[in-house]
Write an enzyme that holds these catalytic residues in place. Structure first.
Site, PDB file in Angstrom:
ATOM      1  N   SER A  34       0.800  -1.225   0.000  1.00 45.87           N
ATOM      2  CA  SER A  34       0.000   0.000   0.000  1.00 45.87           C
ATOM      3  C   SER A  34       0.833   1.275   0.000  1.00 45.87           C
ATOM      4  O   SER A  34       0.327   2.345  -0.355  1.00 45.87           O
ATOM      5  CB  SER A  34      -0.947   0.008   1.214  1.00 45.87           C
ATOM      6  OG  SER A  34      -0.240  -0.238   2.413  1.00 45.87           O
ATOM      7  N   ASP A  36       4.898  -8.427   5.747  1.00 44.26           N
ATOM      8  CA  ASP A  36       5.522  -9.619   6.333  1.00 44.26           C
ATOM      9  C   ASP A  36       5.957  -9.350   7.767  1.00 44.26           C
ATOM     10  O   ASP A  36       5.751 -10.177   8.667  1.00 44.26           O
ATOM     11  CB  ASP A  36       6.739 -10.036   5.504  1.00 44.26           C
ATOM     12  CG  ASP A  36       6.370 -10.537   4.113  1.00 44.26           C
ATOM     13  OD1 ASP A  36       5.575  -9.856   3.439  1.00 44.26           O
ATOM     14  OD2 ASP A  36       6.880 -11.581   3.696  1.00 44.26           O
ATOM     15  N   HIS A  49       0.163   5.048   6.839  1.00 45.23           N
ATOM     16  CA  HIS A  49       0.558   5.412   5.479  1.00 45.23           C
ATOM     17  C   HIS A  49       0.956   6.886   5.391  1.00 45.23           C
ATOM     18  O   HIS A  49       0.611   7.695   6.250  1.00 45.23           O
ATOM     19  CB  HIS A  49      -0.588   5.117   4.510  1.00 45.23           C
ATOM     20  CG  HIS A  49      -0.972   3.673   4.475  1.00 45.23           C
ATOM     21  ND1 HIS A  49      -2.068   3.178   5.150  1.00 45.23           N
ATOM     22  CD2 HIS A  49      -0.376   2.606   3.886  1.00 45.23           C
ATOM     23  CE1 HIS A  49      -2.152   1.872   4.965  1.00 45.23           C
ATOM     24  NE2 HIS A  49      -1.127   1.499   4.211  1.00 45.23           N
TER      25      HIS A  49
END
Length: 334
Positions: free
Chosen positions: A58, A149, A284
């Site tokens: 993203s 991850d 973000h």
């Protein structure tokens, strides 16, 4: 030469200064663009780049992302494609309000998705470019992956292990090497999500953000485990690139870009966390964060391998190309 500004908000100033102070480089690149283009990857100049692409999660998937977004110009939005437009106004493939272009990043995706993204990128380029363009035009692809991850590591330490991460990365890069001619890959070393999240917890707007609340509840000992895994991800990915397996062709290479290795959240003048670089989800980037990341990525590209800045300098500087004008690789950095 380095352009130094006091604020990333000064978009018009950035564009004008870059144009004026780098005029020699821009003119030389335009001359070079009209004449013979680079015949090997290690003599690649910004004006040679015809197409841009992006892979990752993203952080890259947003249409206005730092590495592959291309709406507007450098004076309205600082992104890698908009910087490249200063050298070649016809560069394409960037994502915009009208389409994703060659941005195949998938929000929330783990590293095992990278091979699928690589295949999709090659397929999209073959579909949208003529066979001549596909074979002869120079391309730049920026990859940032691994954060998902790391965030999920504690739920499956085997599935999200360092070995699996590097294996996923290696397979995807090998596919690009074998199937995407005339390409330079910017492999941005994954940021240490623990350090960024630790900083953001102290920002008032993040007190109610679900992501930071979950992170705050994780015991310190486990956060330290993930922090070390992130460092292992970084080390192993650089070792993969340094192995030389992606330097076997004259029209392809992978370059590690270190701008996010030691990235923390920028500080305000009073020393407190400046959360304006992140969106309201506290995970973000905001527009300001995307623009800062774009500047740091470009600057890494203008720095020799082995001498790349591994954190955000926060000086909002755009470096002019060196005298030879090349984008630095392992071979032309010697």
């Amino acid at each position: 030469m380095v352009i130094i500004l006091s604020s990333v908000q000064l978009l018009v100033t950035i564009g004008l200064l870059f144009s004026n102070l780098c005029q020699g480089s821009l003119e030389n690149d335009f001359i070079q663009k009209r004449g013979a283009k680079a015949n090997i990857i290690h003599k690649l100049k910004p004006a040679d780049i015809k197409h841009v692409g992006g892979m990752g999660d993203s952080y890259t998937a947003a249409i206005d992302s730092w590495s592959v977004g291309g709406d507007g110009t450098l004076v309205t939005s600082i992104t890698l494609p908009n910087i490249l437009k200063m050298f070649n106004p016809n560069v394409n493939g960037f994502s915009s309000k009208t389409g994703k272009g060659f941005n195949v990043a998938q929000g929330g995706s783990p590293s095992k998705s990278l091979l699928g993204q690589a295949k999709k990128l090659v397929s999209e380029m073959k579909l949208k470019l003529s066979s001549v363009q596909f074979q002869s035009d120079w391309k730049i692809v920026t990859i940032l992956h691994g954060g998902v991850d790391l965030l999920n590591y504690l739920t499956d330490i085997n599935g999200f292990s360092v070995n699996n991460y590097i294996s996923n990365l290696k397979i995807a890069l090998e596919y690009l090497r074998d199937n995407l001619p005339r390409t330079l890959v910017n492999l941005v070393t994954v940021q240490n999500v623990v350090d960024v999240a630790n900083d953001m917890i102290s920002d008032p707007k993040c007190k109610s953000a679900s992501g930071t609340q979950v992170f705050a509840a994780v015991p310190t000992i486990l956060k330290n485990v993930v922090r070390q895994v992130a460092i292992n991800f970084q080390t192993a990915s650089k070792q993969l690139v340094d192995s030389g397996i992606f330097d076997t062709k004259l029209d392809f290479t992978v370059v590690s870009q270190a701008l996010m290795e030691k990235q923390g959240v920028p500080k305000a003048s009073d020393g407190s966390i400046d959360g304006t670089y992140f969106s309201n989800d506290c995970i973000h980037y905001s527009k300001k964060g995307h623009e800062t990341a774009a500047i740091e990525l470009w600057n890494n590209m203008m720095q020799k391998v082995g001498s790349k800045t591994d954190h955000w300098t926060m000086r909002t500087e755009l470096r002019c190309p060196s005298d030879d004008g090349y984008i630095y690789t392992s071979k032309n950095s010697v």
